[in-house]
Design an enzyme around this catalytic site. Structure first.
Site, PDB file in Angstrom:
ATOM      1  N   GLU A 141      -0.658   4.815  -0.616  1.00 19.84           N
ATOM      2  CA  GLU A 141      -1.471   6.009  -0.920  1.00 19.84           C
ATOM      3  C   GLU A 141      -0.645   7.264  -0.693  1.00 19.84           C
ATOM      4  O   GLU A 141       0.095   7.371   0.285  1.00 19.84           O
ATOM      5  CB  GLU A 141      -2.712   6.040  -0.024  1.00 19.84           C
ATOM      6  CG  GLU A 141      -3.765   5.072  -0.501  1.00 19.84           C
ATOM      7  CD  GLU A 141      -5.003   5.052   0.377  1.00 19.84           C
ATOM      8  OE1 GLU A 141      -5.131   5.926   1.253  1.00 19.84           O
ATOM      9  OE2 GLU A 141      -5.828   4.145   0.184  1.00 19.84           O
ATOM     10  N   ARG A 200      -1.228  -2.837 -18.603  1.00 22.24           N
ATOM     11  CA  ARG A 200      -2.514  -2.160 -18.659  1.00 22.24           C
ATOM     12  C   ARG A 200      -2.537  -1.044 -17.603  1.00 22.24           C
ATOM     13  O   ARG A 200      -2.429  -1.321 -16.411  1.00 22.24           O
ATOM     14  CB  ARG A 200      -3.591  -3.202 -18.357  1.00 22.24           C
ATOM     15  CG  ARG A 200      -4.983  -2.903 -18.753  1.00 22.24           C
ATOM     16  CD  ARG A 200      -5.743  -4.190 -18.931  1.00 22.24           C
ATOM     17  NE  ARG A 200      -5.434  -4.733 -20.234  1.00 22.24           N
ATOM     18  CZ  ARG A 200      -5.988  -4.310 -21.369  1.00 22.24           C
ATOM     19  NH1 ARG A 200      -6.894  -3.358 -21.366  1.00 22.24           N
ATOM     20  NH2 ARG A 200      -5.635  -4.844 -22.519  1.00 22.24           N
ATOM     21  N   THR A 220      -2.943   5.640 -22.194  1.00 23.44           N
ATOM     22  CA  THR A 220      -2.778   4.326 -21.604  1.00 23.44           C
ATOM     23  C   THR A 220      -1.342   3.904 -21.875  1.00 23.44           C
ATOM     24  O   THR A 220      -0.646   4.515 -22.687  1.00 23.44           O
ATOM     25  CB  THR A 220      -3.730   3.295 -22.240  1.00 23.44           C
ATOM     26  OG1 THR A 220      -3.583   3.359 -23.659  1.00 23.44           O
ATOM     27  CG2 THR A 220      -5.175   3.577 -21.872  1.00 23.44           C
ATOM     28  N   ASP A 260      -5.842  13.141 -25.453  1.00 25.81           N
ATOM     29  CA  ASP A 260      -5.807  11.739 -25.051  1.00 25.81           C
ATOM     30  C   ASP A 260      -5.069  11.011 -26.182  1.00 25.81           C
ATOM     31  O   ASP A 260      -5.635  10.757 -27.238  1.00 25.81           O
ATOM     32  CB  ASP A 260      -7.245  11.216 -24.891  1.00 25.81           C
ATOM     33  CG  ASP A 260      -7.283   9.727 -24.543  1.00 25.81           C
ATOM     34  OD1 ASP A 260      -6.242   9.051 -24.682  1.00 25.81           O
ATOM     35  OD2 ASP A 260      -8.357   9.239 -24.154  1.00 25.81           O
ATOM     36  N   TYR A 272       0.843  -1.207   0.000  1.00 27.74           N
ATOM     37  CA  TYR A 272       0.000   0.000   0.000  1.00 27.74           C
ATOM     38  C   TYR A 272       0.871   1.247   0.000  1.00 27.74           C
ATOM     39  O   TYR A 272       1.873   1.303   0.723  1.00 27.74           O
ATOM     40  CB  TYR A 272      -0.909   0.028   1.243  1.00 27.74           C
ATOM     41  CG  TYR A 272      -2.358  -0.135   0.865  1.00 27.74           C
ATOM     42  CD1 TYR A 272      -2.963   0.789   0.010  1.00 27.74           C
ATOM     43  CD2 TYR A 272      -3.114  -1.200   1.323  1.00 27.74           C
ATOM     44  CE1 TYR A 272      -4.282   0.637  -0.373  1.00 27.74           C
ATOM     45  CE2 TYR A 272      -4.432  -1.360   0.941  1.00 27.74           C
ATOM     46  CZ  TYR A 272      -5.005  -0.436   0.093  1.00 27.74           C
ATOM     47  OH  TYR A 272      -6.298  -0.580  -0.285  1.00 27.74           O
ATOM     48  N   LYS A 324      -1.123   0.073 -25.183  1.00 28.49           N
ATOM     49  CA  LYS A 324      -1.428  -0.049 -26.616  1.00 28.49           C
ATOM     50  C   LYS A 324      -0.104   0.001 -27.391  1.00 28.49           C
ATOM     51  O   LYS A 324       0.689  -0.930 -27.296  1.00 28.49           O
ATOM     52  CB  LYS A 324      -2.418   1.046 -27.030  1.00 28.49           C
ATOM     53  CG  LYS A 324      -3.759   0.930 -26.305  1.00 28.49           C
ATOM     54  CD  LYS A 324      -4.748   1.953 -26.804  1.00 28.49           C
ATOM     55  CE  LYS A 324      -6.119   1.772 -26.165  1.00 28.49           C
ATOM     56  NZ  LYS A 324      -6.259   2.467 -24.866  1.00 28.49           N
TER      57      LYS A 324
HETATM   58  N1  DSN Z   1     -11.261   0.432 -25.742  1.00 31.56           N
HETATM   59  C1  DSN Z   1     -10.010   0.895 -26.271  1.00 31.56           C
HETATM   60  C2  DSN Z   1      -9.906   0.632 -27.738  1.00 31.56           C
HETATM   61  O1  DSN Z   1     -10.158  -0.481 -28.099  1.00 31.56           O
HETATM   62  O2  DSN Z   1      -9.548   1.502 -28.500  1.00 31.56           O
HETATM   63  C3  DSN Z   1      -9.785   2.301 -25.957  1.00 31.56           C
HETATM   64  O3  DSN Z   1      -9.601   2.417 -24.586  1.00 31.56           O
END
Ligand code: DSN
Length: 399
Positions: free
Chosen positions: A47, A233, A224, A198, A45, A227
Site C-alpha cells: 500500500e 486484466r 484498461t 477513457d 503487500y 484489450k
Molecule cells: N465490458 C467491456 C467491453 O466488453 O467492452 C468494457 O469494459
C-alpha cells in the site's frame, strides 16, 4: 492441490484454443505476461507508492518493498514511453472501472455534472449507467450519435454550452470510428469543463499510431490494459502533472488498498511488448482485418453501423433480419464462435435482447488470423444466421 480448479483451468484453456474469439474487448496475452501475473509478486503487500518527494507521497506502508518499488517505477516509465508522454501515470487501478471511479473521485464532488456518450449507443457502464456508481453519484447528461451512427460533435458542443458540465468524457465500448478528441477538448476549453478520455478500447491503436492520441488534449486519460493493449486484466490512469497528487490519492487510499504487484509486473511486460515493432505490425493487422471483415458483411448485404470501421471492431445491425443479438450470440456460441450481443443506434429491443452484435478482431489477429481468415468467418456467421428464424416480440422479452 485442487484438481477441480486445475480441471476448470484446463477446460477454459481448451475452450479458448478451439473457439473463434470475436469479443472486441478480449485478447490473448503472451507467455511472459502470464508468467508475471502468476508470479510470487502476488504475495506482496505494498500500500502506498514508491516514495517520490516531488509528489509529496510518503512511500509505502509496509516493509520489504525495495523490489516492488523499482518494479512499479519501471512500469510507469515504460507506459510513458509507450504513449510518448510526460503525463503522470498511476499503474495501480485494478480495472478500467476502478480507474474511472478514482478519476471521478479525484476531479468531482457527488452531484457534479458529467457530459458523456449515451449508454445505448456505445458508452461503458461507468460512463453514467443508472445502475452504476457513476449514474448514482453524479448528474449525468448524454450526447449521442447521429442517424448514421457517428458521434454528433456539434450536438455535443451545444449541450456543453447549455449544461456547462464539470467534466466532459469521451470514450466508448462499442464505437467503430475515429474519436475526434480535439472536438471534445475544444468544447471543454470553451465551457470551462475538465476533459477526460477513457481510451480502454483503442489504447493499443493509440500506442501504435493507428488512432489519434488524446495526450496533450485530455486532463485525465484512463484505460484498461487487457484489450487492444494485450496485457493483463487491469487499469491505468494518466493525468496532467498538476493533477498527479489528486489522482494518486484517489486511487490509494481513496478507492483501493494494496496494489496488485503481480498485475503491475504483467502491465510492465505488456508495455515492453507494446514498444516493439511487432506490436505496431500487429495493431495494423487488427485494423486491416476489422475493415476486411466489415466489408465482407456489407458485400453480403448486412448492415454495418456507420457503414464500416476505423478500428478493431464493428457493429452488425440485425434489425432488418428480425434476429436478435441474443439469438445470434447463443447460436454462434454453439458453433464455436464467441461474440456478444450489443444495442445498435436507435435500438428498439432491450439490452437483454438487442438488435445487433459486436465483432472484434484483436484476439484472433493475435492467433495469426489474416484478412482472408476473417472473411471466411464472416461467411460462417452468415451461414449460421440463415438457419435462424426471426424472433417475435423480442422487444418486450427479458431473458
Ligand atoms: N465490458 C467491456 C467491453 O466488453 O467492452 C468494457 O469494459
Amino acid at each position: 492441490m485442487s484438481s477441480r480448479v486445475f480441471d476448470y483451468i484446463a477446460q477454459e484453456e481448451q475452450r479458448q484454443q478451439t473457439t473463434v474469439e470475436l469479443i472486441a474487448s478480449e485478447n490473448f496475452v503472451s507467455a511472459d505476461v502470464l508468467r508475471a501475473v502468476g508470479s510470487c509478486l502476488t504475495n506482496k503487500y505494498s500500500e502506498g507508492y514508491p516514495a517520490r518527494r516531488a509528489l509529496g507521497n510518503q512511500g509505502r506502508y509496509y516493509g520489504g518493498c525495495a523490489v516492488v518499488d523499482q518494479l512499479e517505477e519501471y512500469c510507469i516509465a515504460r507506459w510513458k514511453e509507450v504513449f510518448h508522454t510526460d503525463y503522470h501515470v498511476n499503474v495501480q487501478p485494478h480495472s478500467g472501472s476502478s480507474a474511472n471511479l478514482a478519476a471521478y473521485f479525484a476531479l468531482l464532488q457527488p452531484g457534479d455534472s458529467i457530459l458523456s456518450m449515451s449508454l445505448s449507443n456505445g458508452a461503458h457502464l461507468t460512463h453514467g449507467s443508472p445502475v452504476n456508481f457513476s449514474g448514482k453519484l453524479y448528474d449525468m447528461h448524454f450526447y449521442d450519435v447521429d442517424e448514421n451512427g457517428f458521434i454528433d460533435y456539434d450536438a455535443m458542443a451545444r449541450m456543453a454550452r447549455t449544461l456547462r458540465p464539470k467534466l466532459i468524457l469521451a470514450g466508448a465500448s462499442a464505437y467503430s470510428r475515429i474519436i475526434d478528441y480535439r472536438r471534445f477538448a475544444d468544447a471543454a476549453r470553451e465551457t470551462g469543463a475538465l476533459f477526460m478520455v477513457d481510451m480502454a478500447h483503442v489504447a493499443g491503436l493509440v500506442a501504435a499510431d493507428e488512432h489519434p492520441s488524446p495526450f496533450g488534449l485530455a486532463d485525465v486519460i484512463t484505460t484498461t490494459t487487457h484489450k487492444t493493449l494485450r496485457g493483463p486484466r487491469g487499469g491505468l490512469i494518466f493525468c496532467r502533472p498538476e493533477l498527479a497528487k489528486r489522482i494518486d490519492s484517489a486511487v490509494f487510499p481513496g478507492t483501493q488498498g494494496g496494489p496488485l504487484q503481480h498485475v503491475i509486473a504483467g502491465k510492465a511486460v505488456a508495455a515492453e511488448e507494446a514498444l516493439t515493432p511487432a506490436f505496431r505490425t500487429y495493431i495494423h493487422a487488427v485494423v486491416a482485418n476489422s475493415r476486411a471483415m466489415a466489408d465482407e458483411f456489407t458485400a453480403m448485404g448486412y448492415k454495418v453501423v456507420t457503414g464500416g470501421t476505423d478500428n478493431h471492431m464493428f457493429l452488425l445491425d440485425l434489425t432488418d433480419t428480425g434476429l436478435t443479438g441474443k439469438q445470434v450470440q447463443e447460436a454462434l456460441d454453439g458453433a464455436g464462435i464467441t461474440l456478444n450481443k450489443n444495442c445498435v443506434p436507435g435500438d428498439r429491443r432491450s439490452p437483454f435482447q438487442t438488435s445487433g452484435v459486436r465483432i472484434g478482431t484483436a484476439a484472433m489477429t493475435t492467433r495469426g488470423y489474416t484478412a482472408e481468415d476473417f472473411r471466411r468467418v464472416a461467411h460462417r456467421i452468415d451461414a449460421m444466421l440463415r438457419t435462424l428464424s426471426p424472433a417475435e416480440n423480442a422487444a418486450d422479452k427479458r431473458a
